[in-house]
Design a protein around this motif. Structure first.
Motif, PDB file in Angstrom:
ATOM      1  N   GLY A  82       2.790  -0.334   1.868  1.00 57.22           N
ATOM      2  CA  GLY A  82       1.419  -0.151   1.410  1.00 57.22           C
ATOM      3  C   GLY A  82       1.290   0.814   0.246  1.00 57.22           C
ATOM      4  O   GLY A  82       0.236   0.897  -0.383  1.00 57.22           O
ATOM      5  N   GLY A  83       2.360   1.550  -0.042  1.00 56.43           N
ATOM      6  CA  GLY A  83       2.329   2.489  -1.149  1.00 56.43           C
ATOM      7  C   GLY A  83       1.478   3.714  -0.903  1.00 56.43           C
ATOM      8  O   GLY A  83       1.056   4.380  -1.843  1.00 56.43           O
ATOM      9  N   LEU A  84       1.235   4.052   0.373  1.00 51.26           N
ATOM     10  CA  LEU A  84       0.388   5.195   0.723  1.00 51.26           C
ATOM     11  C   LEU A  84       1.247   6.301   1.329  1.00 51.26           C
ATOM     12  O   LEU A  84       1.810   6.135   2.416  1.00 51.26           O
ATOM     13  CB  LEU A  84      -0.705   4.778   1.711  1.00 51.26           C
ATOM     14  N   LEU A  85       1.349   7.418   0.638  1.00 51.24           N
ATOM     15  CA  LEU A  85       2.148   8.549   1.108  1.00 51.24           C
ATOM     16  C   LEU A  85       1.291   9.476   1.958  1.00 51.24           C
ATOM     17  O   LEU A  85       0.395  10.139   1.452  1.00 51.24           O
ATOM     18  CB  LEU A  85       2.726   9.317  -0.079  1.00 51.24           C
ATOM     19  N   SER A  86       1.578   9.498   3.250  1.00 53.61           N
ATOM     20  CA  SER A  86       0.853  10.363   4.179  1.00 53.61           C
ATOM     21  C   SER A  86       1.687  11.593   4.508  1.00 53.61           C
ATOM     22  O   SER A  86       2.868  11.466   4.851  1.00 53.61           O
ATOM     23  CB  SER A  86       0.525   9.599   5.469  1.00 53.61           C
ATOM     24  N   PHE A  87       1.073  12.760   4.412  1.00 58.94           N
ATOM     25  CA  PHE A  87       1.716  14.001   4.823  1.00 58.94           C
ATOM     26  C   PHE A  87       1.174  14.468   6.171  1.00 58.94           C
ATOM     27  O   PHE A  87       1.335  15.633   6.519  1.00 58.94           O
ATOM     28  CB  PHE A  87       1.490  15.101   3.780  1.00 58.94           C
ATOM     29  N   GLY A  88       0.582  13.555   6.932  1.00 55.83           N
ATOM     30  CA  GLY A  88      -0.045  13.974   8.183  1.00 55.83           C
ATOM     31  C   GLY A  88       0.312  13.133   9.386  1.00 55.83           C
ATOM     32  O   GLY A  88      -0.420  13.126  10.383  1.00 55.83           O
ATOM     33  N   HIS A  89       1.450  12.415   9.323  1.00 56.04           N
ATOM     34  CA  HIS A  89       1.772  11.541  10.458  1.00 56.04           C
ATOM     35  C   HIS A  89       2.137  12.310  11.719  1.00 56.04           C
ATOM     36  O   HIS A  89       2.159  11.736  12.809  1.00 56.04           O
ATOM     37  CB  HIS A  89       2.895  10.580  10.074  1.00 56.04           C
ATOM     38  N   ASN A 128       0.567  -3.810  -7.383  1.00 51.88           N
ATOM     39  CA  ASN A 128      -0.491  -3.815  -8.394  1.00 51.88           C
ATOM     40  C   ASN A 128      -1.836  -4.013  -7.699  1.00 51.88           C
ATOM     41  O   ASN A 128      -2.283  -5.138  -7.496  1.00 51.88           O
ATOM     42  CB  ASN A 128      -0.252  -4.923  -9.422  1.00 51.88           C
ATOM     43  N   GLU A 129      -2.474  -2.905  -7.347  1.00 47.26           N
ATOM     44  CA  GLU A 129      -3.721  -2.987  -6.596  1.00 47.26           C
ATOM     45  C   GLU A 129      -4.835  -3.640  -7.402  1.00 47.26           C
ATOM     46  O   GLU A 129      -5.631  -4.409  -6.856  1.00 47.26           O
ATOM     47  CB  GLU A 129      -4.156  -1.591  -6.144  1.00 47.26           C
ATOM     48  N   GLN A 130      -4.893  -3.362  -8.690  1.00 46.94           N
ATOM     49  CA  GLN A 130      -5.955  -3.938  -9.515  1.00 46.94           C
ATOM     50  C   GLN A 130      -5.851  -5.458  -9.573  1.00 46.94           C
ATOM     51  O   GLN A 130      -6.864  -6.165  -9.565  1.00 46.94           O
ATOM     52  CB  GLN A 130      -5.902  -3.350 -10.927  1.00 46.94           C
ATOM     53  N   ARG A 131      -4.635  -5.964  -9.635  1.00 50.24           N
ATOM     54  CA  ARG A 131      -4.469  -7.421  -9.640  1.00 50.24           C
ATOM     55  C   ARG A 131      -4.877  -8.007  -8.299  1.00 50.24           C
ATOM     56  O   ARG A 131      -5.481  -9.089  -8.252  1.00 50.24           O
ATOM     57  CB  ARG A 131      -3.015  -7.771  -9.970  1.00 50.24           C
ATOM     58  N   ALA A 132      -4.538  -7.303  -7.206  1.00 53.14           N
ATOM     59  CA  ALA A 132      -4.948  -7.787  -5.887  1.00 53.14           C
ATOM     60  C   ALA A 132      -6.471  -7.831  -5.775  1.00 53.14           C
ATOM     61  O   ALA A 132      -7.037  -8.765  -5.196  1.00 53.14           O
ATOM     62  CB  ALA A 132      -4.363  -6.891  -4.796  1.00 53.14           C
ATOM     63  N   ILE A 133      -7.133  -6.820  -6.339  1.00 48.97           N
ATOM     64  CA  ILE A 133      -8.604  -6.805  -6.333  1.00 48.97           C
ATOM     65  C   ILE A 133      -9.145  -7.975  -7.139  1.00 48.97           C
ATOM     66  O   ILE A 133     -10.109  -8.640  -6.733  1.00 48.97           O
ATOM     67  CB  ILE A 133      -9.119  -5.467  -6.894  1.00 48.97           C
ATOM     68  N   GLY A 184      -9.486 -11.160  -5.369  1.00 48.57           N
ATOM     69  CA  GLY A 184     -10.521 -11.251  -4.344  1.00 48.57           C
ATOM     70  C   GLY A 184     -10.234 -10.522  -3.056  1.00 48.57           C
ATOM     71  O   GLY A 184     -11.018 -10.610  -2.104  1.00 48.57           O
ATOM     72  N   TYR A 185      -9.113  -9.785  -2.982  1.00 49.85           N
ATOM     73  CA  TYR A 185      -8.780  -9.054  -1.759  1.00 49.85           C
ATOM     74  C   TYR A 185      -9.523  -7.718  -1.716  1.00 49.85           C
ATOM     75  O   TYR A 185      -9.606  -7.014  -2.725  1.00 49.85           O
ATOM     76  CB  TYR A 185      -7.274  -8.800  -1.690  1.00 49.85           C
ATOM     77  N   ARG A 186     -10.045  -7.398  -0.555  1.00 49.15           N
ATOM     78  CA  ARG A 186     -10.685  -6.094  -0.347  1.00 49.15           C
ATOM     79  C   ARG A 186      -9.592  -5.108   0.041  1.00 49.15           C
ATOM     80  O   ARG A 186      -9.273  -4.925   1.218  1.00 49.15           O
ATOM     81  CB  ARG A 186     -11.755  -6.198   0.732  1.00 49.15           C
ATOM     82  N   THR A 187      -9.013  -4.494  -0.945  1.00 50.61           N
ATOM     83  CA  THR A 187      -7.810  -3.695  -0.739  1.00 50.61           C
ATOM     84  C   THR A 187      -8.034  -2.508   0.188  1.00 50.61           C
ATOM     85  O   THR A 187      -7.136  -2.142   0.950  1.00 50.61           O
ATOM     86  CB  THR A 187      -7.263  -3.203  -2.090  1.00 50.61           C
TER      87      THR A 187
END
Length: 322
Positions: free
Chosen positions: A63-70, A202-207, A210-213
């Motif tokens: 998902g490309g999301l770096l969490s520092f709170g797991h 590429n989140e902008q392309r996914a948007i 039509g995807y609700r990212t």
């Protein structure tokens, strides 16, 4: 944040076959551990952290999301399961469900707050929320502060399996790990997982398609947090305690380290990374505080020489999906 596997192979029947073969070999090797003389507590602890690292990898590697709170999911599930087992007297299966449910609810709340930010802002919000929970648990009566919850009864799973027996407990933890691993594998290779990968790239392309990212990232955050909570509930039966260590920010750092050492965005990388880090902590304990220095040195070496992580480099060399 983009995963380091910039040459990831497309999912094909051959790739899925390779992954299933590696999974079968891994499961077989883990199943034979009680007959090898290896200290079972070490392997059980490593399996719990491997599941935690796999859950974290689902969020960052795909998902490309770096969490520092797991760590907050691991610790919350551990505290809730421990309290349910020791104070409420619930059987093990219900104790695990209580912990997983607590992590699920926490992931909804924290995900709703943090997912609307991106990049370093998302990471800092997850870190802040994790530290907020750390200080809450430090003062909360049911956690017993710095003493933690000790002497947690292991009980009989489904009234049949006596978890006080090390071999029985080992196989229960192993089954839990394998079930969680297969669930993550199924998520990654589902249509949801493919959309998640496209958002990472590429989140902008996914948007634009039509995807609700935000909704996809929110759901990925919930799944990752819930599975991390499942790892925390299993860990309670192994360690027979729930402490502030599991909620501290350093635990989140260790999960990041495990994932990067094993291979970010790979299926088996977090498992290998978890075993490497836990093995260092177990067998280098005589070095005291120098263990942290050694871990840091190994991390630097891996970043400089194994850009894709251990499994990532092997997969790249063999041109196989691992």
């Amino acid at each position: 944040m983009t995963a380091l596997t910039d040459d990831t192979l497309p999912m094909t029947p051959r790739a899925m076959r390779d992954e299933m073969i590696v999974f079968a070999v891994m499961a077989l090797l883990l199943a034979t551990v009680p007959f090898t003389g290896i200290y079972p507590f070490f392997v059980m602890q490593a399996l719990c952290f491997a599941l935690l690292a796999c859950a974290f990898n689902l969020l960052i590697g795909y998902g490309g999301l770096l969490s520092f709170g797991h760590a907050m999911f691991l610790g919350t599930a551990g505290y809730c399961s421990a309290h349910a087992l020791k104070v409420w007297g619930l059987p093990p299966e219900l104790g695990i469900l209580v912990g997983v449910a607590a992590a699920f609810l926490l992931s909804i709340v924290t995900g709703y707050i943090s997912i609307r930010r991106q990049g370093i802002y998302f990471s800092m919000i997850t870190l802040a929320l994790s530290q907020l929970l750390y200080f809450i648990y430090l003062q909360a009566p049911f956690t017993h502060g710095e003493d933690g919850i000790q002497g947690i009864p292991q009980g009989h799973l489904f009234g049949i399996f006596d978890l006080s027996k090390p071999t029985v407990l080992y196989y229960v933890v192993l089954v839990g790990f394998l079930a969680g691993f297969l669930l993550i594998y199924r998520i990654i290779n589902s249509p949801f997982g493919e959309v998640l990968k496209s958002i990472r790239e590429n989140e902008q392309r996914a948007i634009s398609l039509g995807y609700r990212t935000d909704q996809y990232k929110f759901l990925a955050f919930i799944l990752s947090g819930t599975l991390a909570g499942f790892a925390g509930s299993l860990k309670v039966f192994v360690a027979q305690n729930a402490s502030l260590t599991d909620v501290h920010w350093s635990m989140s750092g260790e999960v990041v380290l495990m994932t990067l050492v094993g291979g970010l965005g790979t299926i088996f990388g977090p498992v290998v990374g978890a075993f490497v880090i836990i093995a260092m902590q177990q067998y280098l304990a005589s070095f005291g505080q120098w263990v942290t220095v050694i871990q840091g040195a190994i991390f630097v070496i891996c970043v400089l020489t194994f850009r894709r992580g251990v499994i990532g480099e092997i997969a790249h060399y063999l041109r196989r999906s691992l």
